[in-house]
Scaffold this active site. Structure first.
Site, PDB file in Angstrom:
ATOM      1  N   SER A 108      33.858  18.181  37.636  1.00 15.41           N
ATOM      2  CA  SER A 108      33.633  16.820  37.151  1.00 15.41           C
ATOM      3  C   SER A 108      32.439  16.178  37.834  1.00 15.41           C
ATOM      4  O   SER A 108      31.753  15.335  37.246  1.00 15.41           O
ATOM      5  CB  SER A 108      34.887  15.971  37.360  1.00 15.41           C
ATOM      6  OG  SER A 108      35.241  15.918  38.735  1.00 15.41           O
ATOM      7  N   ASP A 109      32.157  16.574  39.089  1.00 17.11           N
ATOM      8  CA  ASP A 109      31.000  16.004  39.788  1.00 17.11           C
ATOM      9  C   ASP A 109      29.693  16.389  39.097  1.00 17.11           C
ATOM     10  O   ASP A 109      28.757  15.584  39.011  1.00 17.11           O
ATOM     11  CB  ASP A 109      30.983  16.451  41.254  1.00 17.11           C
ATOM     12  CG  ASP A 109      31.033  17.969  41.424  1.00 17.11           C
ATOM     13  OD1 ASP A 109      31.532  18.670  40.518  1.00 17.11           O
ATOM     14  OD2 ASP A 109      30.584  18.454  42.474  1.00 17.11           O
TER      15      ASP A 109
END
Length: 266
Positions: A108-109
């Site tokens: 997700s980063d």
């Protein structure tokens, strides 16, 4: 006011936003086990340091690469802020396409950073995040996260070196005046910093060469990114709050799509 939370393997970074303005930024250690009450009290107190009340938090968005903290952290948001947070993942509108063979494997980063660069600096671009791992990601003109290179992070490399070699001391991560160092501390600093500069320049050059995008911009972020960005011409922009900005952007994309963080009515 919204709260953006970036959970990495080393730190949890929290930012409070009023519109597009970042009010405050805080970091706490990820690896300390905490209950939902401990997270709730901690987050509430940090919001107060922004000269705000936790009652003013209308929404929360979280990106996490550490699954085992999410139950406590999510419940803290519900219990202490009366908000169901938006969790960056499948079903959340980001404006980023994932080019991996298995899109669900994309961290997700990476998606959040790609969303931020697309919105703030334009694409195509290479994004470098100097975190627990150092990631190099190629974001194409249509917002596609096309490919990623992952290397050991700066702090991770230092920790591996000092923990496995009995006579190697812990050192501050900074560039020594010369690479021709004389004492052990500066020898390590030279190897880590100049080594990372060399890694950055080679990987960026190869990514540009193999993609055929020789003139694309390079945007860096992450705690130790400033040390490297100041020492190489291949990094065009350093933005230490890129990930938090990406979370803000994604949150409001989902507000527009009707999928915002839901406030619980008492």
């Amino acid at each position: 006011m919204i709260m953006a939370i970036d959970v990495s393997n080393t730190n949890i970074t929290l930012g409070t936003f009023k519109g597009e303005k970042l009010l405050k930024i805080y970091r706490v250690t990820t690896k300390v086990p905490r209950t939902s009450d401990e997270y709730g009290v901690l987050l509430r107190d940090l919001v107060r340091l922004s000269n705000a009340s936790h009652h003013e938090i209308e929404g929360v968005i979280i990106a996490s690469v550490v699954p085992n903290v999410m139950y406590s952290l999510t419940n803290a948001c519900i219990k202490y802020f009366h908000v169901h947070p938006v969790i960056v993942g499948p079903g959340v509108k980001t404006g980023v396409k994932v080019g991996a063979e298995n899109p669900k494997e994309a961290g997700s980063d990476l998606i959040v950073n790609a969303a931020a660069v697309k919105e703030l600096y334009g694409v195509p671009a290479i994004v470098i995040d100097y975190g627990t791992a150092t990631s190099y990601q190629l974001v194409l003109e249509d917002g596609k996260l096309d490919s990623v290179v992952i290397a050991p992070g700066i702090q991770t490399s230092v920790q591996a070196l000092t923990s496995d070699a009995a006579r190697i001391p812990e050192v501050e991560i900074r560039k020594p005046k010369t690479i021709l160092t004389k004492d052990t501390t500066e020898c390590i600093q030279a190897g880590i910093v100049y080594g990372t500069i060399g890694e950055t320049e080679y990987i960026v050059r190869k990514m540009k060469e193999e993609s055929g995008l020789e003139n694309i911009k390079v945007v860096a972020t992450g705690g130790f990114g400033k040390v490297i960005a100041d020492e190489t011409d291949v990094i065009d922009i350093y933005d230490n709050i890129l990930t938090l900005q990406g979370l803000r952007i994604i949150y409001y994309k989902n507000v527009a799509a009707g999928r915002k963080s839901r406030k619980i009515q008492n």
